[in-house]
Design an enzyme around this catalytic site. Structure first.
Site, PDB file in Angstrom:
ATOM      1  N   ASN A   1       0.840  -1.013  -0.009  1.00 13.84           N
ATOM      2  CA  ASN A   1       0.077   0.070  -0.025  1.00 13.84           C
ATOM      3  C   ASN A   1       1.007   1.257  -0.120  1.00 13.84           C
ATOM      4  O   ASN A   1       1.532   1.614   0.934  1.00 13.84           O
ATOM      5  CB  ASN A   1      -0.773   0.106   1.140  1.00 13.84           C
ATOM      6  CG  ASN A   1      -1.898   1.133   1.366  1.00 13.84           C
ATOM      7  OD1 ASN A   1      -1.480   2.285   0.795  1.00 13.84           O
ATOM      8  ND2 ASN A   1      -2.951   0.949   1.600  1.00 13.84           N
TER       9      ASN A   1
ATOM     10  N   ASP B   1       2.657   4.538   5.058  1.00 13.68           N
ATOM     11  CA  ASP B   1       2.580   3.832   6.524  1.00 13.68           C
ATOM     12  C   ASP B   1       2.498   2.341   6.471  1.00 13.68           C
ATOM     13  O   ASP B   1       2.582   1.902   7.773  1.00 13.68           O
ATOM     14  CB  ASP B   1       1.370   4.556   7.451  1.00 13.68           C
ATOM     15  CG  ASP B   1       0.126   4.873   6.481  1.00 13.68           C
ATOM     16  OD1 ASP B   1       0.267   4.350   5.307  1.00 13.68           O
ATOM     17  OD2 ASP B   1      -0.760   5.403   6.686  1.00 13.68           O
TER      18      ASP B   1
END
Length: 263
Positions: free
Chosen positions: A7, A247
């Site tokens: 991601n 993140d």
DNA sequence: ATGCCGGGTGATACCCGA
């Protein structure tokens, strides 16, 4: 054969990080989520320059998924998860690479729960279950890879009590994940490491990464036809420590495929 | 122990992520 999921949290804003990681790990296949860009701004040239061809499914500002393959163009088989023609989010893309059916997904976050976003998450999960069952019936080597936005068990959360009511950890969502895996899929990380704390996401604040206060929400599921080929699985923590990084950290599995696979 | 951080949009404060 190295297959990864990452991601990226904005492919254009994090392109330097993505390219640096690709050069370091040289995965053969990569599933990306949260492109956060329209199709026209997908960095095809920059990826090609480091040896990767791609198919993608973008969207303005949010979501967006892509599949990269080293030195070969992924054969696109599907854009969008079936089951709801009114679903406008770009959260699923699928392609065949080297005889492997690769489903790349970005499951909805679902917060706040309860609420319409949580309902959407549960409906999306049901559609994924229905479609995953169809894939299993094909009995082909298939992988469902991506950001599931689910911590499957207490072992996957640094502080389970604090996450009980969160949309990523509510009982309905964990049950949906368990039901999906129960169809016959193999969670690669849990299969190899049944009792270890392994995370793929750490919040940006409060030094979460340094404290290893993380979550395991990115998963690689293997169909029975490919599960016996699993050799290794590892979270690539290095990129998470870089400047202006996502993140999430990439998760990578290694498969030892017979030469005849896909032929 | 909380969107506290961080990006996108588009113009400055809000939406969104987990």
């Amino acid at each position: 054969m190295k297959i990864a999921t990452y991601n990226v949290n904005g492919i254009n804003g994090r392109l330097t990080v993505l390219l640096r990681w690709l050069k370091e790990d040289r995965p053969d296949i990569v599933c990306l989520q949260e492109l956060k860009t329209v199709d026209e701004r997908f960095p095809r040239k920059e990826l090609r320059r480091v040896g990767y061809e791609a198919v993608w499914h973008g969207q303005k500002s949010w979501n967006g998924v892509a599949i990269l393959a080293k030195g070969t163009l992924p054969l696109l088989t599907r854009r969008g998860l079936p089951g709801d023609p009114d679903d406008t989010h770009s959260r699923y893309i699928e392609a065949v690479v080297d005889g492997l059916l690769i489903g790349c997904l970005y499951l909805p976050n679902g917060n706040p729960a309860p609420g319409p976003k949580f309902d959407y998450k549960l409906r999306w999960f049901q559609r994924l279950q229905a479609y995953a069952a169809e894939l299993l019936e094909l009995e082909v080597p298939a992988l469902l890879i991506g950001d599931y936005n689910v911590m499957p068990t207490d072992l996957d959360v640094y502080a389970p009590e604090r996450w009980r009511d969160d949309a990523l950890f509510r009982p309905e969502v964990r049950a949906a994940y368990a039901e999906l895996v129960g169809q016959g899929w193999v969670d690669a990380v849990r299969h190899l490491y049944p009792e270890e704390r392994i995370y793929t996401f750490w919040k940006y604040w409060r030094n979460s990464f340094e404290r290893d206060a993380g979550l395991r929400i990115d998963h690689v599921l293997l169909s029975p036809a490919v599960a016996p080929c699993l050799r290794s699985a590892s979270v690539r923590r290095r990129p998470r420590g870089w400047e202006h990084t996502s993140d999430h950290a990439p998760l990578m599995v290694e498969l030892d495929l017979p030469k005849a696979a896909g032929q």
